[in-house]
Design a protein around this motif. Structure first.
Motif, PDB file in Angstrom:
ATOM      1  N   LEU A   6       0.831  -1.203   0.000  1.00  0.00           N
ATOM      2  CA  LEU A   6       0.000   0.000   0.000  1.00  0.00           C
ATOM      3  C   LEU A   6       0.869   1.257   0.000  1.00  0.00           C
ATOM      4  N   PRO A   7       0.594   2.230  -0.858  1.00  0.00           N
ATOM      5  CA  PRO A   7       1.323   3.497  -0.793  1.00  0.00           C
ATOM      6  C   PRO A   7       0.910   4.274   0.456  1.00  0.00           C
ATOM      7  N   PRO A   8       1.771   5.162   0.941  1.00  0.00           N
ATOM      8  CA  PRO A   8       1.449   5.927   2.158  1.00  0.00           C
ATOM      9  C   PRO A   8       0.122   6.669   2.078  1.00  0.00           C
ATOM     10  N   SER A   9      -0.237   7.168   0.888  1.00  0.00           N
ATOM     11  CA  SER A   9      -1.486   7.910   0.772  1.00  0.00           C
ATOM     12  C   SER A   9      -2.701   7.025   1.058  1.00  0.00           C
ATOM     13  N   VAL A  10      -2.629   5.763   0.655  1.00  0.00           N
ATOM     14  CA  VAL A  10      -3.737   4.846   0.892  1.00  0.00           C
ATOM     15  C   VAL A  10      -3.778   4.428   2.358  1.00  0.00           C
ATOM     16  N   LEU A  11      -2.600   4.234   2.959  1.00  0.00           N
ATOM     17  CA  LEU A  11      -2.566   3.934   4.395  1.00  0.00           C
ATOM     18  C   LEU A  11      -3.175   5.072   5.203  1.00  0.00           C
ATOM     19  N   GLU A  12      -2.900   6.293   4.777  1.00  0.00           N
ATOM     20  CA  GLU A  12      -3.487   7.444   5.469  1.00  0.00           C
ATOM     21  C   GLU A  12      -5.005   7.449   5.297  1.00  0.00           C
ATOM     22  N   GLU A  13      -5.483   7.014   4.142  1.00  0.00           N
ATOM     23  CA  GLU A  13      -6.921   6.923   3.928  1.00  0.00           C
ATOM     24  C   GLU A  13      -7.555   5.905   4.877  1.00  0.00           C
ATOM     25  N   LEU A  14      -6.845   4.799   5.118  1.00  0.00           N
ATOM     26  CA  LEU A  14      -7.338   3.806   6.069  1.00  0.00           C
ATOM     27  C   LEU A  14      -7.404   4.392   7.476  1.00  0.00           C
ATOM     28  N   ARG A  15      -6.405   5.199   7.817  1.00  0.00           N
ATOM     29  CA  ARG A  15      -6.437   5.849   9.140  1.00  0.00           C
ATOM     30  C   ARG A  15      -7.671   6.723   9.281  1.00  0.00           C
ATOM     31  N   LEU A  16      -7.992   7.453   8.236  1.00  0.00           N
ATOM     32  CA  LEU A  16      -9.165   8.326   8.288  1.00  0.00           C
ATOM     33  C   LEU A  16     -10.450   7.508   8.394  1.00  0.00           C
ATOM     34  N   LEU A  17     -10.473   6.326   7.769  1.00  0.00           N
ATOM     35  CA  LEU A  17     -11.653   5.467   7.895  1.00  0.00           C
ATOM     36  C   LEU A  17     -11.866   5.020   9.338  1.00  0.00           C
TER      37      LEU A  17
END
Length: 557
Positions: free
Chosen positions: A134-145
């Motif tokens: 996963l790229p960092p941007s997608v991991l950050e999206e998971l954090r927001l979820l």
């Protein structure tokens, strides 16, 4: 192809992650318990890491079968997605349309669904496999979820499963908030030797109620040495060995058959991550090895600097050049000093030795231990990959015998020979350490030339297996026992006479008096006093007799 010959319903060592073949070692049971705890307690984020081929995906499928009916799960196996594509996939996995190209619309759609399902008493889980991709941007999206929550609990439990590189990714500064939210973490280590044997037997009996094949102990050991406990590699080697056994009409898979199978299989290689870390370490060493003036620094900073230098030295990056004494610049965030490398103090903490060993690449650590044992015999060094990480082959290449020792740890001091011992380090798996010396303070090992490891420190880590190299100077083949005759028996009587255990006539017949003398020798050195001269008694005799060049754990009086 070989199923009928071995009475299998199907091939037992397929690479597909079939939950029916799930072998729950102690580590796998702990991992499954951690995952279930994180989900049932609604902890938010759960992290599972493990090296390639350790059974993470199979464990995830077993997890899905273990969840109660009130748990709904979305499974993402291919995480090479953008942030919007991830949201669309998550929504569709939960049965939502997921058609919008708007991030806000997708999150609103998911939020409404989570609230509705929570009101119905449901627990929703998102499981992402191969999450290291996963790229960092997608991991950050998971954090927001994960921010979708009520005042008391998380509405979405997110399980990230991946290789150890995932930990490196989470350690990035930009992802520190996500890293801090990992409420449950577990690292799945490879199997040890005993578990490898149990794993092979388990898969054989799942494939057949009465399999017409068995793996010999040396064959299991060779598979373990090749795979280093990774189930996927065990499957690859065992499947090929069964095929070769079938072509030869053999229902017993031997050490030799496994060896033939492994020749057709590429040996394990260092991962790109390991090569990267080695390159970084080499670059750091080059930067550190600059001559200059010596400055005084605070004692605590100096200790920290020394620890950094130790880590580099352990990787072999601070080696000497011939007889030249190098000077090493040791840098801390506030100051630096330059000292001769020979002045670097050695650690006195055995625990730290094992911590460093756990951080090393498994193959490198194995080769270091085996080569330390070969050096004691003045034998040629080997490459782990060249011998398939097999200690029996390493000994054979050096013209030595290798005997597996299964007794008390202190029993090794009775035969007085250096030994390769197998240890188990938590969260790191199986490692090997060579015992090169011993006195009342403990063992000297290949990890540090001066630090003694107390027996009570080593014993809890020991798996119960050790390997002793020895040289069969007299070419004694087979066992010598009651009824044996010939020159070998005469040599045995003369040897026991020199050691003070035999006082009879020097004949070539293995008589009752010789049996008693052998049993007395064995009892005096902690061996089973059965009066039979097998491999352990032979290496004991060569070690005790001064006429044979043999390295020892303890200096003779």
């Amino acid at each position: 192809m070989y199923e009928t010959f071995y009475n299998f319903r199907e091939r037992p060592f397929n690479l597909t992650p079939d939950p029916r073949y799930l072998f729950l070692s102690q580590r796998h049971r702990e991992a499954l318990a951690h995952l279930l705890y994180g989900i049932r307690q609604r902890c938010g984020f759960v992290l599972l890491t493990g090296e390639v081929g350790t059974g993470k995906t199979t464990l995830c499928r077993a997890l899905i079968k273990s969840l109660d009916p009130d748990t709904e799960i979305a499974l993402i196996l291919n995480p090479n997605l953008s942030a919007v594509e991830l949201l669309q996939t998550v929504n569709r996995e939960f049965g939502l349309p997921g058609m919008s190209e708007s991030r806000k619309a997708l999150v609103d759609e998911l939020n409404a669904h989570l609230l509705a399902r929570r009101s119905a008493g449901k627990n929703l889980v998102l499981l992402v496999d191969e999450a290291q991709n996963l790229p960092p941007s997608v991991l950050e999206e998971l954090r927001l979820l994960s921010n979708i929550e009520t005042e008391t609990e998380k509405l979405l439990q997110i399980v990230l499963v991946g290789q150890p590189e995932l930990n490196d990714l989470l350690a990035l500064k930009d992802l520190r908030q996500l890293d801090q939210r990992m409420a449950v973490r577990y690292h799945l280590a490879p199997l040890n030797l005993k578990e490898t044997a149990e794993y092979i037997g388990h898969r054989l009996h799942v494939a057949s109620e009465s399999p017409r094949v068995a793996f010999s102990r040396p064959a299991v050991h060779r598979l373990y040495a090749f795979s280093r406990g990774a189930p996927r590699l065990i499957n690859v080697g065992a499947d090929r060995a069964l095929l070769i056994g079938f072509t030869r009409g053999c229902r017993r898979v031997t050490h030799r058959i496994v060896g033939l199978a492994l020749r057709e299989i590429r040996p394990p290689r260092r991962t790109d991550r390991h090569r990267l870390m080695t390159a970084i370490a080499g670059g750091c060493a080059a930067a550190l090895a600059l001559a200059g003036l010596t400055f005084a620094i605070r004692p605590d900073a100096r200790r920290a600097a020394f620890e950094t230098a130790f880590a580099l030295r352990d990787r072999g990056t601070l080696a000497r050049h011939g007889g030249e004494v190098r000077k090493v610049r040791i840098v801390t965030p506030t100051s630096f000093t330059v000292v001769p490398e020979s002045d670097l103090p050695l650690t006195r903490s055995p625990e730290l030795l094992f911590t460093r060993l756990a951080a090393q690449d498994t193959g490198h650590a194995w080769a270091s231990a085996v080569n330390a044992l070969l050096r004691r015999w003045n034998a040629k060094m080997i490459s782990g990959a060249d011998v398939g990480y097999d200690v029996l082959i390493a000994a054979d290449e050096a013209g030595l015998r290798c005997t597996r020792w299964e007794g008390d740890l202190l029993g090794l001091t009775k035969i007085n020979l250096p030994a390769l011992v197998e240890i188990e380090i938590k969260d790191a798996g199986t490692r090997y350490v060579t015992l090169v010396g011993y006195d009342e303070r403990g063992f000297l090992t290949n990890l540090d030339a001066e630090t003694r490891v107390p027996v009570d420190t080593l014993r809890p880590l020991w798996t119960g297996s050790a390997y002793v190299f020895w040289k069969n100077h007299e070419n004694l083949e087979g066992n010598l026992e009651d009824g044996s005759r010939g020159p070998a028996v005469l040599w045995l009587k003369n040897a026991l006479t020199r050691l003070g255990f035999y006082k009879g006539a020097p004949t070539q017949e293995y008589d009752a008096q010789l049996h008693e003398a052998v049993a007395a020798l064995q009892a005096a050195h902690g061996l089973t006093p059965d009066g039979i001269v097998g491999s352990q008694t032979k290496m004991l005799l060569y070690s005790a007799l001064e006429s044979y060049p043999t390295p020892h754990l303890m200096a003779k009086p």
